[in-house]
Design a protein around this motif. Structure first.
Motif, PDB file in Angstrom:
ATOM      1  N   THR A 193       0.841  -1.191   0.000  1.00  0.00           N
ATOM      2  CA  THR A 193       0.000   0.000   0.000  1.00  0.00           C
ATOM      3  C   THR A 193       0.882   1.249   0.000  1.00  0.00           C
ATOM      4  O   THR A 193       2.077   1.191   0.315  1.00  0.00           O
ATOM      5  N   GLU A 194       0.275   2.375  -0.364  1.00  0.00           N
ATOM      6  CA  GLU A 194       1.018   3.633  -0.326  1.00  0.00           C
ATOM      7  C   GLU A 194       1.494   3.930   1.092  1.00  0.00           C
ATOM      8  O   GLU A 194       2.574   4.482   1.292  1.00  0.00           O
ATOM      9  N   LYS A 195       0.694   3.555   2.071  1.00  0.00           N
ATOM     10  CA  LYS A 195       1.083   3.757   3.465  1.00  0.00           C
ATOM     11  C   LYS A 195       2.329   2.947   3.789  1.00  0.00           C
ATOM     12  O   LYS A 195       3.264   3.451   4.426  1.00  0.00           O
ATOM     13  N   GLU A 196       2.366   1.687   3.340  1.00  0.00           N
ATOM     14  CA  GLU A 196       3.540   0.848   3.579  1.00  0.00           C
ATOM     15  C   GLU A 196       4.765   1.400   2.859  1.00  0.00           C
ATOM     16  O   GLU A 196       5.878   1.369   3.390  1.00  0.00           O
ATOM     17  N   ALA A 197       4.575   1.907   1.662  1.00  0.00           N
ATOM     18  CA  ALA A 197       5.689   2.508   0.919  1.00  0.00           C
ATOM     19  C   ALA A 197       6.270   3.683   1.691  1.00  0.00           C
ATOM     20  O   ALA A 197       7.479   3.946   1.636  1.00  0.00           O
ATOM     21  N   GLY A 198       5.428   4.380   2.430  1.00  0.00           N
ATOM     22  CA  GLY A 198       5.903   5.506   3.220  1.00  0.00           C
ATOM     23  C   GLY A 198       6.763   5.112   4.401  1.00  0.00           C
ATOM     24  O   GLY A 198       7.469   5.946   4.973  1.00  0.00           O
ATOM     25  N   TYR A 199       6.740   3.820   4.782  1.00  0.00           N
ATOM     26  CA  TYR A 199       7.579   3.344   5.878  1.00  0.00           C
ATOM     27  C   TYR A 199       9.052   3.226   5.472  1.00  0.00           C
ATOM     28  O   TYR A 199       9.939   3.200   6.317  1.00  0.00           O
ATOM     29  N   ILE A 200       9.291   3.143   4.173  1.00  0.00           N
ATOM     30  CA  ILE A 200      10.642   2.858   3.699  1.00  0.00           C
ATOM     31  C   ILE A 200      11.555   4.065   3.925  1.00  0.00           C
ATOM     32  O   ILE A 200      11.238   5.180   3.510  1.00  0.00           O
ATOM     33  N   ILE A 244      15.149  -2.587  -5.540  1.00  0.00           N
ATOM     34  CA  ILE A 244      15.068  -1.364  -6.332  1.00  0.00           C
ATOM     35  C   ILE A 244      13.764  -0.693  -5.934  1.00  0.00           C
ATOM     36  O   ILE A 244      12.683  -1.292  -6.083  1.00  0.00           O
ATOM     37  N   VAL A 245      13.828   0.496  -5.400  1.00  0.00           N
ATOM     38  CA  VAL A 245      12.629   1.175  -4.913  1.00  0.00           C
ATOM     39  C   VAL A 245      12.418   2.457  -5.713  1.00  0.00           C
ATOM     40  O   VAL A 245      13.254   3.360  -5.692  1.00  0.00           O
ATOM     41  N   GLU A 246      11.313   2.505  -6.435  1.00  0.00           N
ATOM     42  CA  GLU A 246      10.916   3.701  -7.166  1.00  0.00           C
ATOM     43  C   GLU A 246       9.557   4.172  -6.627  1.00  0.00           C
ATOM     44  O   GLU A 246       8.918   3.474  -5.851  1.00  0.00           O
ATOM     45  N   ASN A 247       9.132   5.326  -7.060  1.00  0.00           N
ATOM     46  CA  ASN A 247       7.862   5.858  -6.567  1.00  0.00           C
ATOM     47  C   ASN A 247       6.670   4.990  -6.961  1.00  0.00           C
ATOM     48  O   ASN A 247       5.695   4.868  -6.217  1.00  0.00           O
ATOM     49  N   ASP A 248       6.735   4.374  -8.154  1.00  0.00           N
ATOM     50  CA  ASP A 248       5.584   3.649  -8.694  1.00  0.00           C
ATOM     51  C   ASP A 248       5.723   2.133  -8.625  1.00  0.00           C
ATOM     52  O   ASP A 248       4.788   1.414  -9.002  1.00  0.00           O
ATOM     53  N   PHE A 300      11.870 -17.882   3.221  1.00  0.00           N
ATOM     54  CA  PHE A 300      12.394 -16.516   3.154  1.00  0.00           C
ATOM     55  C   PHE A 300      11.491 -15.562   3.940  1.00  0.00           C
ATOM     56  O   PHE A 300      10.385 -15.915   4.335  1.00  0.00           O
ATOM     57  N   GLN A 301      11.965 -14.345   4.135  1.00  0.00           N
ATOM     58  CA  GLN A 301      11.253 -13.378   4.975  1.00  0.00           C
ATOM     59  C   GLN A 301      10.122 -12.728   4.182  1.00  0.00           C
ATOM     60  O   GLN A 301      10.285 -11.681   3.570  1.00  0.00           O
ATOM     61  N   ASN A 302       8.948 -13.338   4.229  1.00  0.00           N
ATOM     62  CA  ASN A 302       7.828 -12.809   3.448  1.00  0.00           C
ATOM     63  C   ASN A 302       7.224 -11.549   4.055  1.00  0.00           C
ATOM     64  O   ASN A 302       6.431 -10.868   3.413  1.00  0.00           O
ATOM     65  N   SER A 303       7.617 -11.215   5.277  1.00  0.00           N
ATOM     66  CA  SER A 303       7.133  -9.973   5.889  1.00  0.00           C
ATOM     67  C   SER A 303       7.849  -8.739   5.358  1.00  0.00           C
ATOM     68  O   SER A 303       7.411  -7.612   5.608  1.00  0.00           O
ATOM     69  N   LEU A 304       8.953  -8.931   4.630  1.00  0.00           N
ATOM     70  CA  LEU A 304       9.761  -7.821   4.117  1.00  0.00           C
ATOM     71  C   LEU A 304      10.191  -6.860   5.225  1.00  0.00           C
ATOM     72  O   LEU A 304      10.384  -5.674   5.001  1.00  0.00           O
ATOM     73  N   HIS A 305      10.333  -7.412   6.423  1.00  0.00           N
ATOM     74  CA  HIS A 305      10.696  -6.580   7.574  1.00  0.00           C
ATOM     75  C   HIS A 305      12.070  -5.935   7.375  1.00  0.00           C
ATOM     76  O   HIS A 305      12.335  -4.854   7.900  1.00  0.00           O
ATOM     77  N   TYR A 306      12.929  -6.591   6.610  1.00  0.00           N
ATOM     78  CA  TYR A 306      14.261  -6.038   6.352  1.00  0.00           C
ATOM     79  C   TYR A 306      14.182  -4.708   5.606  1.00  0.00           C
ATOM     80  O   TYR A 306      15.037  -3.845   5.765  1.00  0.00           O
ATOM     81  N   LEU A 307      13.115  -4.548   4.808  1.00  0.00           N
ATOM     82  CA  LEU A 307      12.927  -3.300   4.070  1.00  0.00           C
ATOM     83  C   LEU A 307      12.147  -2.269   4.880  1.00  0.00           C
ATOM     84  O   LEU A 307      12.523  -1.105   4.952  1.00  0.00           O
ATOM     85  N   PHE A 308      11.072  -2.710   5.534  1.00  0.00           N
ATOM     86  CA  PHE A 308      10.179  -1.772   6.218  1.00  0.00           C
ATOM     87  C   PHE A 308      10.569  -1.514   7.671  1.00  0.00           C
ATOM     88  O   PHE A 308      10.225  -0.473   8.227  1.00  0.00           O
ATOM     89  N   ARG A 309      11.213  -2.519   8.312  1.00  0.00           N
ATOM     90  CA  ARG A 309      11.594  -2.448   9.735  1.00  0.00           C
ATOM     91  C   ARG A 309      10.369  -2.279  10.637  1.00  0.00           C
ATOM     92  O   ARG A 309      10.454  -1.670  11.701  1.00  0.00           O
TER      93      ARG A 309
END
Length: 246
Positions: free
Chosen positions: A21-28, A39-43, A142-151
């Protein structure tokens, strides 16, 4: 009506594997993105193949419990009952973020809690045995929570879609089936959380007769002075398919 906008997550081949979600993207935190893996882009977001390398997968492990003692080598003159204990995917504590994101052991940080509760669990299952060979099995390692990216924690649906990518597209469901065909156990315990339990149970139902479902060992139910396991015994009637085998 509430509208939630999402951002696609791809692999390097351009296949969509989940969405955030856009909210989750804002955590990065863009200043801390590890470009070896993302690779993290706006879209859009791309998860690189290196994310799924062997050193970043939490491996299954086998150990032995005799009475209240844990050991890692089979002792002579002891008869062990074999237990397969299934966890759907690794928790973020099972990775070393400061050491290139390498994996640790299953239930790292909660292993003692698990072993302390295990004998109580088996007694409630009505086992009178004292010795067990326990295999912790993680179908999607593997880490399906993506916690490494979002923390931080993210939506369950986001995690589940990423888990499904491993289960189906990376064919971990097939690896799980081959494991079940190759290894036989006295007890099959499905401790995956609710979202994942049904899919894992469906796979088990095709290959085994009896499955036990319990709360996940990381849940607060295992931490109580009197643990609450919520045991369900599921009997899969293999002979129901007899008509197709005649």
């Amino acid at each position: 009506m509430k509208t939630i906008k999402t951002i696609p997550v791809y692999n390097r081949k351009g296949q969509r594997i989940t969405s955030i979600t856009e909210k989750e993207a804002g955590y990065i935190d863009h200043s801390k993105i590890d470009d070896k893996f993302f690779i993290v882009e706006n879209d859009f977001l791309v998860i690189k193949s290196r994310f799924f390398r062997q050193e970043h997968l939490v491996k299954n492990t086998t150990f032995y419990i005799y009475k209240e003692n844990v050991h890692y080598k089979r002792k002579e003159n002891i008869s062990y009952k074999k237990v397969l204990f299934i966890l759907e995917s690794p928790h973020h504590n099972e990775f070393d973020y400061e050491n290139n994101f390498i994996s640790k052991k299953p239930l790292f940080g909660n292993f003692e809690l698990f072993t302390n509760g295990f004998q109580k669990l088996m007694k409630q299952i009505n086992s009178v045995d004292l010795a067990y060979e326990v295999t912790l099995y993680i179908p999607v390692p593997f880490q399906n929570s993506l916690h490494y990216l979002f923390r931080r924690n993210i939506k369950e649906q986001t995690k589940f879609n990423f888990w499904l990518y491993g289960w189906w597209d990376l064919k971990y469901h097939k690896e799980f089936q081959e494991f079940l065909e190759y290894r036989k156990f006295d007890y099959y315990i499905n401790s995956s959380t609710r979202t994942y339990k049904t899919l894992i149970s469906q796979k088990l139902s095709k290959l085994i007769t009896t499955e036990y479902q319990v709360h996940h060992p990381n849940s607060s139910f295992w931490r109580r002075e009197v643990p609450k396991f919520a045991i369900k015994k599921i009997v899969h009637l293999d002979d129901s398919h007899a008509l197709f085998n005649q």
